[in-house]
Scaffold this active site. Structure first.
Site, mmCIF file in Angstrom:
data_model
loop_
_atom_site.group_PDB
_atom_site.id
_atom_site.type_symbol
_atom_site.label_atom_id
_atom_site.label_comp_id
_atom_site.label_asym_id
_atom_site.label_seq_id
_atom_site.Cartn_x
_atom_site.Cartn_y
_atom_site.Cartn_z
ATOM 1 C CG HIS A 1 -36.340 34.378 -19.289
ATOM 2 N ND1 HIS A 1 -36.088 33.060 -18.999
ATOM 3 C CD2 HIS A 1 -37.668 34.449 -19.555
ATOM 4 C CE1 HIS A 1 -37.211 32.377 -19.076
ATOM 5 N NE2 HIS A 1 -38.188 33.197 -19.413
ATOM 6 C CG ASN B 1 -42.776 25.843 -18.552
ATOM 7 O OD1 ASN B 1 -42.691 27.012 -18.165
ATOM 8 N ND2 ASN B 1 -43.253 24.878 -17.801
ATOM 9 C CG HIS C 1 -39.534 28.930 -20.756
ATOM 10 N ND1 HIS C 1 -40.240 29.325 -21.877
ATOM 11 C CD2 HIS C 1 -39.561 29.988 -19.914
ATOM 12 C CE1 HIS C 1 -40.674 30.563 -21.700
ATOM 13 N NE2 HIS C 1 -40.287 30.990 -20.521
ATOM 14 N NE ARG D 1 -49.777 31.939 10.343
ATOM 15 C CZ ARG D 1 -49.638 32.625 11.471
ATOM 16 N NH1 ARG D 1 -50.246 33.796 11.621
ATOM 17 N NH2 ARG D 1 -48.907 32.149 12.442
ATOM 18 C CD GLU E 1 -41.480 34.383 -22.015
ATOM 19 O OE1 GLU E 1 -42.268 33.475 -22.359
ATOM 20 O OE2 GLU E 1 -40.511 34.187 -21.253
ATOM 21 N NE ARG F 1 -49.111 29.126 -14.690
ATOM 22 C CZ ARG F 1 -49.329 30.014 -13.737
ATOM 23 N NH1 ARG F 1 -50.286 29.821 -12.868
ATOM 24 N NH2 ARG F 1 -48.594 31.099 -13.647
ATOM 25 C CG HIS G 1 -34.724 27.726 -17.732
ATOM 26 N ND1 HIS G 1 -35.847 27.086 -17.242
ATOM 27 C CD2 HIS G 1 -35.013 29.045 -17.714
ATOM 28 C CE1 HIS G 1 -36.773 27.990 -16.953
ATOM 29 N NE2 HIS G 1 -36.293 29.187 -17.236
ATOM 30 C CE LYS H 1 -48.806 33.406 -17.011
ATOM 31 N NZ LYS H 1 -47.475 33.807 -16.546
ATOM 32 C CE LYS I 1 -45.848 28.684 -12.684
ATOM 33 N NZ LYS I 1 -44.908 28.072 -13.667
ATOM 34 C CD GLU J 1 -45.939 24.711 -14.741
ATOM 35 O OE1 GLU J 1 -45.883 25.932 -14.534
ATOM 36 O OE2 GLU J 1 -44.970 24.039 -15.114
HETATM 37 P P1 NAD Z 1 -36.514 42.949 -14.844
HETATM 38 O O1 NAD Z 1 -37.540 43.040 -13.834
HETATM 39 O O2 NAD Z 1 -35.117 42.683 -14.391
HETATM 40 O O3 NAD Z 1 -36.528 44.268 -15.736
HETATM 41 C C1 NAD Z 1 -35.582 44.424 -16.757
HETATM 42 C C2 NAD Z 1 -34.811 45.746 -16.632
HETATM 43 O O4 NAD Z 1 -35.659 46.821 -17.053
HETATM 44 C C3 NAD Z 1 -34.415 46.083 -15.211
HETATM 45 O O5 NAD Z 1 -33.169 46.712 -15.230
HETATM 46 C C4 NAD Z 1 -35.506 47.064 -14.784
HETATM 47 O O6 NAD Z 1 -35.110 47.907 -13.734
HETATM 48 C C5 NAD Z 1 -35.718 47.818 -16.045
HETATM 49 N N1 NAD Z 1 -37.019 48.445 -16.209
HETATM 50 C C6 NAD Z 1 -38.224 47.990 -15.788
HETATM 51 N N2 NAD Z 1 -39.208 48.772 -16.255
HETATM 52 C C7 NAD Z 1 -38.613 49.760 -16.972
HETATM 53 C C8 NAD Z 1 -39.112 50.871 -17.703
HETATM 54 N N3 NAD Z 1 -40.419 51.072 -17.853
HETATM 55 N N4 NAD Z 1 -38.223 51.694 -18.290
HETATM 56 C C9 NAD Z 1 -36.891 51.446 -18.200
HETATM 57 N N5 NAD Z 1 -36.356 50.403 -17.541
HETATM 58 C C10 NAD Z 1 -37.231 49.568 -16.940
HETATM 59 O O7 NAD Z 1 -36.835 41.798 -15.932
HETATM 60 P P2 NAD Z 1 -38.199 41.301 -16.580
HETATM 61 O O8 NAD Z 1 -37.807 40.791 -17.905
HETATM 62 O O9 NAD Z 1 -39.277 42.294 -16.459
HETATM 63 O O10 NAD Z 1 -38.589 40.065 -15.654
HETATM 64 C C11 NAD Z 1 -37.733 38.951 -15.506
HETATM 65 C C12 NAD Z 1 -38.069 38.240 -14.222
HETATM 66 O O11 NAD Z 1 -39.416 37.806 -14.285
HETATM 67 C C13 NAD Z 1 -37.241 37.008 -13.954
HETATM 68 O O12 NAD Z 1 -36.814 37.028 -12.616
HETATM 69 C C14 NAD Z 1 -38.192 35.858 -14.196
HETATM 70 O O13 NAD Z 1 -37.901 34.735 -13.385
HETATM 71 C C15 NAD Z 1 -39.504 36.465 -13.835
HETATM 72 N N6 NAD Z 1 -40.664 35.848 -14.481
HETATM 73 C C16 NAD Z 1 -41.697 35.475 -13.699
HETATM 74 C C17 NAD Z 1 -42.826 34.921 -14.254
HETATM 75 C C18 NAD Z 1 -43.983 34.575 -13.391
HETATM 76 O O14 NAD Z 1 -44.936 33.934 -13.865
HETATM 77 N N7 NAD Z 1 -43.990 34.976 -12.153
HETATM 78 C C19 NAD Z 1 -42.910 34.739 -15.632
HETATM 79 C C20 NAD Z 1 -41.840 35.146 -16.418
HETATM 80 C C21 NAD Z 1 -40.720 35.702 -15.830
HETATM 81 MG MG MG Z 2 -40.461 32.947 -19.537
#
Ligand code: NAD
Ligand code: MG
Length: 372
Positions: A275, A255, A258, A131, A195, A251, A262, A237, A153, A247
């Site tokens: 993305h 987007n 986005h 929990r 971003e 908030r 998407h 942020k 999130k 949100e």
């Molecule tokens: P990711 O986590 O897939 O990382 C991108 C790539 O880089 C992966 O292959 C990872 O293994 C690699 N990597 C990570 N750190 C590294 C480093 N220091 N050196 C070399 N390689 C490295 O992608 P991301 O862009 O970090 O995140 C995307 C995800 O985040 C999506 O799933 C998206 O939905 C989510 N997201 C969440 C929020 C939120 O508010 N929670 C906001 C934006 C995005």
């Molecule tokens: Mg985003």
């Protein structure tokens, strides 16, 4: 006398921001060499049991440094496969298998070491294990350092849609070691910069100006410029999340680009464009639509396109994805309620609003206008 600030004096470059959410407040540490600081993690860990969750790419690079700051604790590891396709139920469930096999208790701490995928999945596991347990974000991508690690999130994907299962669960600390960005592929760095540009566009015109001035430094991974970009992004942020944690209102401005983005991701099949790349093209579409509505001048649209282009980001939809198909895909986006697309548009660089007051024809026209 002048204060000497050597780039090698890491303590002068380290920043701390605080996100104020009452009982759920937490610090965000930003700077080089943080993973090697022995006393940074310890204050945020309540009891002995710690589970570090990472992936097969990041763990070989940074897990050892992280573990050095966890001596004297009962530390376990859970190494996930790398990729958005693994951000699902099975991987998430695997974290519980690892926690239960080691009899981790309610007072344990999870540490997410990786990009947004690891952060989202680990945060959602922390939200649900017994929990709810504490977790620390140690983001290693630019996108995770400026966006996903801050704000609480968490979640996983469902075959029917991205991030469809999840929870709001704030971390107890965010530790963004900017040295980790040195190993990040250039495309991933650029995706994070999309971003960063977004914060300037929606609420911080001075930051947008600063990004134009420091674009080359950022592309060259200049440490001082990156730290400042991350700090100002997190500050923006944090302010948005403080005002609207769940949100219900502003908030949603985060987007920007986005809903269009998407649609690009879904139209291409996830994984073709990153993305952040889709968001970059989406922000140009939002800017173009704003211009067609008379809210933004052509010079502002050009500035936006120019900055994103300097970061190596796309500013038009992929060939073959027309306005009509895009609109179809936007209609199934979760941000579209009751038929009318809810879009974030611009009233100038640094000022955004949410509107439902646009027609399908206007949306299609703006998408097609970005393609030359
Ligand atoms: P990711 O986590 O897939 O990382 C991108 C790539 O880089 C992966 O292959 C990872 O293994 C690699 N990597 C990570 N750190 C590294 C480093 N220091 N050196 C070399 N390689 C490295 O992608 P991301 O862009 O970090 O995140 C995307 C995800 O985040 C999506 O799933 C998206 O939905 C989510 N997201 C969440 C929020 C939120 O508010 N929670 C906001 C934006 C995005
Ligand atoms: Mg985003």
């Amino acid at each position: 006398t002048m204060l000497q600030t050597s780039p090698y004096s890491t303590s002068l470059m380290n920043k701390r921001l605080d996100i104020n959410l009452g009982a759920r407040s937490y610090p965000i540490f930003i700077g080089p060499g943080l993973l090697r600081e022995p006393d940074l993690l310890r204050p945020w860990i309540g009891a002995q049991q710690v589970m570090v969750v990472s992936n097969t790419t990041v763990a070989p690079l940074y897990l050892e440094s992280l573990r050095a700051g966890l001596t004297g604790l009962q530390v376990a590891e859970c190494i996930l496969p790398d990729g958005e396709i693994y951000k699902g139920l099975n991987t998430w469930h695997g974290i519980f298998d690892a926690l239960l096999a080691r009899r981790f208790a309610r007072d344990c701490t999870l540490i997410a070491l990786g990009g947004g995928v690891v952060g989202d999945i680990t945060g959602f596991a922390a939200a649900c294990y017994q929990r709810g347990v504490s977790f620390i974000q140690v983001p290693t991508t630019l996108l995770a350092q400026v966006d996903s690690s801050v704000g609480g999130k968490t979640g996983i994907n469902h075959p029917a849609g991205k991030n469809m299962i999840g929870a709001f669960h704030q971390p107890v600390a965010v530790i963004a070691d900017t040295d980790t960005l040195s190993t990040l592929p250039a495309r991933e760095l650029a995706a994070g910069l999309a971003e960063v540009v977004k914060y300037g566009l929606i609420r911080d015109p001075a930051f947008f100006d600063w990004l134009e001035a420091r674009a080359d430094a950022l592309c060259n991974r200049d440490a001082v410029a990156l730290i400042e970009a991350i700090e100002r992004s997190c500050q923006n942020k944090a302010e948005v999340v403080e005002a609207d944690e769940r949100e219900l209102g502003q908030r949603a401005l985060l987007n920007l680009g986005h809903t269009f983005g998407h649609a690009i991701e879904a139209g291409l099949g996830y994984g073709d464009w990153l993305h952040g790349e889709a968001v970059a093209a989406g922000m140009v579409m939002a800017a173009e639509l704003s211009r067609q509505l008379g809210w933004l001048d052509a010079a502002a649209v050009s500035r936006i396109r120019r900055l994103l282009t300097r970061f190596g980001l796309p500013v038009a939809p992929p060939p073959g994805l027309g306005g009509e198909r895009m609109l179809e895909l936007m209609a199934v986006d979760k941000k579209v309620r009751a038929g009318a697309p809810r879009l974030v548009l611009l009233q100038g660089i640094g000022s955004a609003l949410v509107t439902r007051d646009v027609t399908a024809e206007q949306i299609m026209a703006s998408i097609d206008a970005t393609r030359d």
